[in-house]
Scaffold this active site. Structure first.
Site, short mmCIF file in Angstrom:
data_model
loop_
_atom_site.label_atom_id
_atom_site.label_comp_id
_atom_site.label_asym_id
_atom_site.label_seq_id
_atom_site.Cartn_x
_atom_site.Cartn_y
_atom_site.Cartn_z
N ARG A 1 0.80 -1.21 0.00
CA ARG A 1 0.00 0.00 0.00
C ARG A 1 0.84 1.28 0.00
O ARG A 1 0.69 2.14 -0.87
CB ARG A 1 -0.85 -0.03 1.27
CG ARG A 1 -2.11 0.71 1.21
CD ARG A 1 -2.96 0.20 2.35
NE ARG A 1 -3.10 -1.24 2.30
CZ ARG A 1 -4.03 -1.86 1.61
NH1 ARG A 1 -4.92 -1.18 0.94
NH2 ARG A 1 -4.10 -3.18 1.60
N THR A 2 1.72 1.39 0.96
CA THR A 2 2.49 2.63 1.09
C THR A 2 3.41 2.83 -0.11
O THR A 2 3.53 3.92 -0.65
CB THR A 2 3.31 2.61 2.41
OG1 THR A 2 2.42 2.37 3.49
CG2 THR A 2 4.02 3.92 2.63
N LYS B 1 24.22 -7.19 2.03
CA LYS B 1 25.69 -7.33 2.11
C LYS B 1 26.24 -6.67 3.36
O LYS B 1 27.44 -6.58 3.54
CB LYS B 1 26.32 -6.69 0.87
CG LYS B 1 25.90 -7.33 -0.44
CD LYS B 1 26.45 -6.51 -1.61
CE LYS B 1 25.81 -6.98 -2.90
NZ LYS B 1 26.03 -6.01 -3.99
N ARG C 1 11.34 2.82 4.27
CA ARG C 1 10.66 1.99 5.27
C ARG C 1 11.69 0.98 5.76
O ARG C 1 12.36 0.33 4.96
CB ARG C 1 9.46 1.26 4.68
CG ARG C 1 8.93 0.21 5.65
CD ARG C 1 7.63 -0.36 5.26
NE ARG C 1 6.56 0.60 5.45
CZ ARG C 1 5.26 0.29 5.36
NH1 ARG C 1 4.91 -0.95 5.07
NH2 ARG C 1 4.34 1.19 5.54
N HIS D 1 4.71 6.53 11.54
CA HIS D 1 4.31 6.40 10.13
C HIS D 1 3.61 7.71 9.76
O HIS D 1 2.39 7.77 9.61
CB HIS D 1 3.37 5.20 9.99
CG HIS D 1 3.14 4.76 8.58
ND1 HIS D 1 3.56 5.48 7.48
CD2 HIS D 1 2.53 3.65 8.09
CE1 HIS D 1 3.21 4.83 6.38
NE2 HIS D 1 2.59 3.72 6.72
#
Lengths: 153, 308
Positions: free
Chosen positions: B55-56, B84, B105, B133
């Site tokens: 969604r985001t 890595k 995120r 958020h």
């Protein structure tokens, strides 16, 4: 008496010679002296360092005292984090040049580590660990990154 | 607007006035999207999604594409150089060489703050673990303004996972800057809001909250019911998740206890905390939130790029 630089009084404690130049951290809460000494990182110093524990105190019953010869450049703000009831006396030419009453610092950097395992400081290298004072009465600091609250006492 | 070049990591990074300005821009875009279709032409958004997101990420990508800009990025830790062992700071410094703006995120709390400090370009927090958020909050505030006509004098019930629910933490931080907000924190004991969230309320202009364990006990008082998902990825073990995930389910029967003008919000995706039968209830506004979200993100991108 420790010496005149401690401001006199009637406290009877073991004798430690006066210093001509340096700092005397007085009225440290009994038992906290080692923590303060450790923060100052003077364990490798070639100058004279004295830690007096459980000295008699008219105000608090017992107290710790630290005397460091020649050292005058100390991060006073961060010292307040360990014990904001302590006082720092800056000694020059055998006299108190400055007497500083400590308080809780607004911001502390790289002194406290965040204990929240989900905080980014647990994985990201080379970032400063920053805490900001949110409640002085409750001695609470908040992690700059994750908001975790740390209580000092 | 003075938001050009800044980052948006948590709601208070913008003042109430600046936040209002973003909403006004979002409404202008919503009213005439064609006027903004090339406003970000030649600009590049980097989407750094170390955690799964549909969604985001889609919302940000759609927002940038609808502004005429372009998008690069990765989704999932294994497809980035983090696999890595690269630090967040190094990754964003590299990305900043190509992109004009970035959204991150990451599962660690505070990761977006670290990225913003290193990047040298505007960074938007797309969710940092169970912490904040803020772009969901922009969406939520826009929806509340549209549906209730105000951002003050509201009794807001926050329900579900309040411990790890980052959308709730951000919403509280934003709403407690307005007058007359009263919060009712509805959750099982294990998922209660963290101390810092309650401290936010205490320091805010609203200053009032109380805790409840059953939503049916408080539904009749609410102006807004904000539901959250009990997120599996926030738990250290599956047993706790299974035990708690069904604790707070809203259905048509419970909706009968709610006022006629209460609205039901949810950041989505939902699992089973809102029964599908509730979708038809006019008080359910969670799909309107999704649409508002894209316009809020379009406005935010333009404001941070100084292209409004």
């Amino acid at each position: 008496m420790i010496d005149a630089a401690l401001g006199g009084g009637t406290e009877k404690i073991m004798e430690v010679n006066s210093i001509n130049r340096g700092i005397v951290i007085d009225h440290i809460r009994a038992g906290c002296g080692m923590k303060v000494l450790s923060y100052l990182g003077v364990d490798t110093s070639k100058d004279t360092v004295a830690l007096i524990m459980n000295a008699t105190s008219a105000k608090h019953g017992r107290k710790d005292i630290i005397k460091i010869e020649n050292l005058t450049d100390v991060d006073i703000a961060a010292l307040g984090l360990f014990d904001h009831s302590a006082t720092v006396n800056v000694i020059e030419d055998g006299k108190i040049r400055q007497k500083i009453h400590l308080s809780l610092p607004e911001t502390v950097k790289d002194v406290i580590k965040c204990k929240n395992p989900r905080c980014v400081t647990s994985v990201e290298p080379a970032i400063p660990h920053i805490f900001r004072l949110v409640d002085a009465a409750r001695e609470e600091y908040r992690c700059e990154y994750c908001d975790e609250i740390v209580k000092l006492s | 607007m003075t938001l050009q070049g800044r980052s948006f990591i948590e709601p208070p990074d913008f003042t109430v006035e600046e936040t209002d300005e973003v909403f006004r821009l979002a409404k202008r875009i919503m009213a005439a999207p064609g006027d903004y279709a090339e406003r970000a032409k030649g600009r590049l958004l980097a989407t750094l999604f170390y955690e799964p997101s549909t969604r985001t990420r889609f919302s940000f990508e759609a927002a940038m594409l609808k502004l005429g800009g372009q998008v690069i990025g990765f989704s999932g830790e294994n497809s980035s150089s983090a696999a890595k062992g690269e630090s967040i700071s190094d990754t964003v410094k590299t990305v900043a060489c190509y992109a004009d703006i970035a959204v991150i995120r990451h599962p660690k709390e505070g990761s977006a703050r670290v990225a913003a400090a290193a990047a040298g370009i505007p960074v938007i927090n797309g969710g940092d673990g169970g912490h904040q958020h803020p772009t969901q909050t922009l969406t939520d505030l826009m929806t509340i303004m549209t549906e209730k006509g105000r951002l003050g004098d509201l009794k807001v019930g926050l329900c579900g996972d309040l411990k790890f629910g980052r959308t709730v933490h951000s919403l509280v931080r934003a709403l407690c800057r307005y007058e007359g907000i009263e919060f009712i924190l509805i959750s099982p004991e294990e998922l209660r809001a963290p101390d810092y969230v309650k401290a936010d309320i205490g320091r805010g202009r609203c200053g009032a909250y109380r805790e409840a364990e059953r939503m049916q006990d408080v539904l009749s008082e609410l102006d807004i019911l904000y539901m959250t998902r009990v997120q599996k990825e926030r738990f250290f073990n599956e047993e706790d998740y299974i035990r708690l995930k069904d604790s707070y389910i809203l259905d048509a029967e419970k909706m009968r206890l709610a006022p006629e003008d209460m609205i039901v919000m949810h950041p989505l995706p939902r699992v089973n905390e809102i029964a599908p039968e509730v979708d038809a209830d006019p008080r359910a506004v969670y799909f309107k939130q999704v649409e508002n979200g894209m316009y809020a993100r379009m406005a935010l991108i333009l404001a941070l790029l100084g292209e409004e």
